[in-house]
Scaffold this motif. Structure first.
Motif, short mmCIF file in Angstrom:
data_model
loop_
_atom_site.label_atom_id
_atom_site.label_comp_id
_atom_site.label_asym_id
_atom_site.label_seq_id
_atom_site.Cartn_x
_atom_site.Cartn_y
_atom_site.Cartn_z
N TYR A 35 56.03 5.94 -19.47
CA TYR A 35 55.93 4.47 -19.10
C TYR A 35 56.61 4.57 -17.80
CZ TYR A 35 57.56 -0.06 -18.10
OH TYR A 35 57.42 -1.30 -17.32
N TYR A 36 57.78 5.14 -17.77
CA TYR A 36 58.63 5.16 -16.36
C TYR A 36 57.71 6.00 -15.32
CZ TYR A 36 62.60 3.20 -18.70
OH TYR A 36 63.61 2.37 -19.32
N THR A 39 56.33 3.98 -12.75
CA THR A 39 57.10 3.03 -11.98
C THR A 39 57.87 3.61 -10.95
OG1 THR A 39 59.16 3.38 -13.38
CG2 THR A 39 57.55 1.66 -14.14
N ASN A 40 58.69 3.10 -10.18
CA ASN A 40 59.19 3.64 -9.09
C ASN A 40 60.98 3.42 -9.28
OD1 ASN A 40 60.10 0.96 -8.86
ND2 ASN A 40 59.78 0.74 -6.62
N TRP A 41 61.30 3.65 -10.59
CA TRP A 41 62.54 3.34 -11.01
C TRP A 41 63.41 4.86 -10.46
CZ3 TRP A 41 65.04 4.86 -16.39
CH2 TRP A 41 66.48 4.26 -16.65
N SER A 47 66.41 -3.03 -11.81
CA SER A 47 65.12 -3.58 -11.51
C SER A 47 64.35 -2.51 -11.05
CB SER A 47 65.30 -4.47 -10.39
OG SER A 47 66.00 -4.23 -9.31
N TYR A 48 62.92 -2.54 -11.23
CA TYR A 48 62.10 -1.65 -10.67
C TYR A 48 60.69 -2.15 -10.64
CZ TYR A 48 61.79 -0.66 -15.72
OH TYR A 48 61.45 -0.98 -17.03
N GLU A 49 59.83 -1.40 -10.07
CA GLU A 49 58.44 -2.15 -10.05
C GLU A 49 57.45 -1.21 -10.69
OE1 GLU A 49 57.62 -2.53 -5.90
OE2 GLU A 49 59.15 -3.84 -5.30
N PHE A 50 56.36 -1.84 -11.07
CA PHE A 50 55.36 -1.02 -11.81
C PHE A 50 54.33 -0.63 -10.38
CE2 PHE A 50 51.25 -0.56 -13.77
CZ PHE A 50 51.61 0.35 -14.86
N VAL A 51 54.01 0.67 -10.57
CA VAL A 51 53.37 1.37 -9.44
C VAL A 51 52.03 1.91 -9.75
CG1 VAL A 51 55.27 1.73 -7.96
CG2 VAL A 51 54.79 3.43 -9.38
N ASN A 55 52.52 7.54 -8.48
CA ASN A 55 53.30 8.63 -8.44
C ASN A 55 52.30 9.98 -8.96
OD1 ASN A 55 55.74 7.66 -8.12
ND2 ASN A 55 55.92 7.10 -10.37
N GLY A 261 61.46 7.76 -11.52
CA GLY A 261 59.82 7.68 -12.03
C GLY A 261 59.04 8.71 -11.47
#
Length: 292
Positions: A35-36, A39-41, A47-51, A55, A261
């Motif tokens: 899942y990560y 994201t850009n975690w 807080s992080y965004e779903f990208v 990636n 991420g």
């Protein structure tokens, strides 16, 4: 039927602690990592965004990652062959001894009892101090190389240490398989005129194919995940010449510009590559066992 259910339930209860540990520390991190990877975690901020697949799209043009993948494949091929051939040779040699079998088993298995981090630093001292001393004072000029600084020799050094750490474990598996070969079959082959080499290839080798499958499976998986040997010996250097995928992922996640991420995206790609290679290996070796 009721007895079978009780037996299955009791077996499940015995396995439950190990199953909980596996789910908590293996399966859950693997699924959450997938899942990560979308994201850009950075591994620290809440807080992080779903990208989405960005990636993975970036990964397609990451030359450092694919260079490390190529090095890992090269390492896996060489280490699997050398470790299994050496382990099988030692197992046959020790099983052929009439005395001191226990001593030889202990001696060759001892490296497996040592952490490879400690073993790597031990071998670092050997490559950077002992071999130079032998070359300078004993005239062994063939040892006078930059075993860590030269990419060609650093790869050889990594293979030596990796084989040193793995051979003992694989040897025990092969020895257990050799002990399961019926003695009457070997005696019958000898009576029919088969020499030691023919006896091994025609009688013994087919009967230990299940052990070969297990050892190749184990060495393949550990080879793709190699980290400690390379980290302690070369750190992936010189430059990035000996950087494995695991080292590349580690540096992406915990060094410099931390991108957790993106690192988990690399881990996900590695997971599926290992899954495909392992499935092919099990298919081929399983078919070979059926033929035998």
């Amino acid at each position: 039927m009721k007895n079978a259910r009780k037996r299955n339930l009791s077996l499940l209860l015995y396995c439950l602690p190990a199953l909980i540990v596996y789910l908590a520390f293996k399966l859950f991190p693997a699924i959450s990592g997938m899942y990560y990877s979308l994201t850009n975690w950075n591994g620290l901020n809440k807080s992080y965004e779903f990208v989405g697949p960005s990636n993975f799209l970036e990964l397609l043009t990451d030359d450092y990652f694919w260079d490390s993948m190529w090095f890992t494949f090269k390492y896996v091929i060489v280490s699997v062959i050398i470790a299994n051939v050496a382990a099988l040779t030692l197992a046959v040699a020790i099983e052929s001894c009439r005395r001191a079998k226990g001593l030889f088993r202990t001696l060759f298995y001892m490296p497996n009892m040592i952490s490879m981090v400690i073993g790597g630093y031990m071998w670092m001292f050997i490559f950077t101090k002992v071999l130079y001393y032998l070359a300078d004072n004993w005239g062994w000029s063939f040892l006078d190389h930059s075993w860590i600084g030269d990419p060609n020799y650093s790869f050889i050094a990594i293979i030596i240490v990796a084989a040193w750490g793995a051979v003992g474990y694989l040897m025990i598996i092969y020895m257990a398989a050799l002990q399961g070969v019926p003695a009457n079959l070997k005696e019958a082959a000898a009576i029919d005129g088969a020499n030691a080499w023919q006896n091994f290839w025609k009688i013994i080798f087919p009967l230990i194919s299940h052990a070969i499958t297990i050892c190749v499976f184990w060495s393949l998986n550990s080879g793709f995940q190699v980290f400690d040997v390379i980290y302690t010996l070369t750190g992936g250097g010189p430059g990035r010449a000996t950087q494995s995928v695991a080292i590349n992922i580690y540096q992406e996640a915990f060094r410099g510009n931390i991108r957790y991420g993106y690192a988990t995206a690399k881990s996900t790609v590695l997971f599926f590559i290992v899954l495909i290679v392992t499935a092919i290996q099990l298919k081929l070796t399983g078919r070979k066992e059926q033929e035998l």
